[in-house]
Design a protein around this motif. Sequence first.
Motif, short mmCIF file in Angstrom:
data_model
loop_
_atom_site.label_atom_id
_atom_site.label_comp_id
_atom_site.label_asym_id
_atom_site.label_seq_id
_atom_site.Cartn_x
_atom_site.Cartn_y
_atom_site.Cartn_z
N LEU A 101 0.80 -1.21 0.00
CA LEU A 101 0.00 0.00 0.00
C LEU A 101 0.84 1.27 0.00
CD1 LEU A 101 -2.74 -1.01 2.62
CD2 LEU A 101 -2.89 -1.12 0.12
N ASP A 102 2.15 1.16 0.09
CA ASP A 102 3.02 2.34 0.08
C ASP A 102 2.78 3.14 -1.20
OD1 ASP A 102 4.02 1.36 2.40
OD2 ASP A 102 6.01 0.85 1.61
N ASN A 103 2.73 4.47 -1.07
CA ASN A 103 2.50 5.30 -2.24
C ASN A 103 3.00 6.72 -2.00
OD1 ASN A 103 -0.03 7.21 -1.53
ND2 ASN A 103 -0.36 5.19 -0.59
N SER A 104 3.22 7.43 -3.09
CA SER A 104 3.60 8.84 -3.06
C SER A 104 2.79 9.56 -4.13
CB SER A 104 5.09 9.03 -3.33
OG SER A 104 5.86 8.38 -2.34
N ALA A 133 2.60 4.06 -6.76
CA ALA A 133 2.44 3.09 -5.68
C ALA A 133 3.50 2.01 -5.75
CB ALA A 133 1.05 2.46 -5.74
N ASP A 134 3.73 1.34 -4.63
CA ASP A 134 4.68 0.24 -4.60
C ASP A 134 4.22 -0.87 -5.56
OD1 ASP A 134 7.03 -1.10 -3.18
OD2 ASP A 134 5.43 -2.57 -2.86
N GLN A 135 2.91 -1.09 -5.62
CA GLN A 135 2.32 -2.02 -6.57
C GLN A 135 1.90 -1.21 -7.80
OE1 GLN A 135 -1.50 -3.73 -5.52
NE2 GLN A 135 -0.91 -5.71 -6.41
N SER A 136 2.59 -1.38 -8.93
CA SER A 136 2.40 -0.51 -10.09
C SER A 136 0.97 -0.50 -10.61
CB SER A 136 3.36 -0.90 -11.21
OG SER A 136 3.11 -2.24 -11.63
N ALA A 168 -10.56 8.89 -11.37
CA ALA A 168 -9.22 8.34 -11.15
C ALA A 168 -8.96 7.18 -12.10
CB ALA A 168 -9.07 7.87 -9.70
N ASP A 169 -7.89 7.26 -12.87
CA ASP A 169 -7.47 6.21 -13.80
C ASP A 169 -6.23 5.53 -13.26
OD1 ASP A 169 -9.45 6.62 -15.66
OD2 ASP A 169 -8.29 8.06 -16.81
N ALA A 170 -6.36 4.24 -12.94
CA ALA A 170 -5.23 3.45 -12.47
C ALA A 170 -4.72 2.56 -13.60
CB ALA A 170 -5.63 2.60 -11.27
N ASP A 171 -3.51 2.02 -13.43
CA ASP A 171 -2.95 1.15 -14.44
C ASP A 171 -3.76 -0.13 -14.61
OD1 ASP A 171 -1.01 2.93 -15.00
OD2 ASP A 171 0.68 1.72 -14.30
N LEU A 172 -4.51 -0.52 -13.58
CA LEU A 172 -5.38 -1.69 -13.66
C LEU A 172 -6.81 -1.24 -13.38
CD1 LEU A 172 -5.22 -4.81 -14.04
CD2 LEU A 172 -5.19 -4.99 -11.55
#
Length: 265
Positions: A101-104, A133-136, A168-172
């Motif tokens: 869950l780490d993110n910037s 995010a740590d998880q791309s 919000a548009d995420a990579d997934l």
Amino acid sequence: MCSLRHAPRRNNGIKNTASLLLWLGLAIGSAQAEVAFNAGVRTGYDSNVNGVARDAEEESDQFVSAAASVLYYTALDAAKTTYFVGQLGAISNRYDRYDVLDNSALIVSGGLYRQLNADWSAQISVRNGQRQADQSARDTDSLGSTVEIKNQLTPRLWIKLVGDIEDADADLDYFSYTGSSAGVLLGYQVRVNTFINGGYTYTQRDFATAADFETKTDTYFVEATQRLSSQWYLSGSYALKDNRSNIDATDYENHVMAVGINFHY
């Protein structure tokens, strides 16, 4: 419920709206402009960080958040009742156990503030955010807008109504959504250097998954802030989040507590 295809970038055509508005404000009335700097760090505890259902075993975690922002504002009229307000901010969140869950994030916003009369004021702003995010798969490009109406009930008590929309548009696709929220906030100055605020926010999100997935969250929160000096503040907060969705056995709640210190210049 999880789609493996990548989300289309719906924000690409307008994602620079907030940036353009910020630069427009920089070009207006710059001679009378003022700048403020804010920075802070807080550490906290989330009782159900992985969001498991009520009858399942909850997993708690500790987190640390660090944030900094530069606020730019300038009067747009001689009476100084209307202001352009621009902000550039960054935030980083780190978890102890659930480092996935780490993110910037980097966020730019711009908008207008208006003092309507002695007691009422209003503000509208747009923002563009980029989160890594740590998880791309959770990397997100978002565009949002916020409207705030505030009434100074007494010299020490105020109430604020807030509405917000976000795309919000995420990579997934699983992490992409359109959402809206509405809330009411109360603030009270207990003493010269002691403040309490709290309130309620309702949030709804529709996710871009293959199957229809919608979440609704009721958030109740309270925060106390103590001014330590002219520039330093110590705060503590508590929030209860009641999370529901249209999928069976996915409802859950979590309690979030945090303490932090902030610098304002």
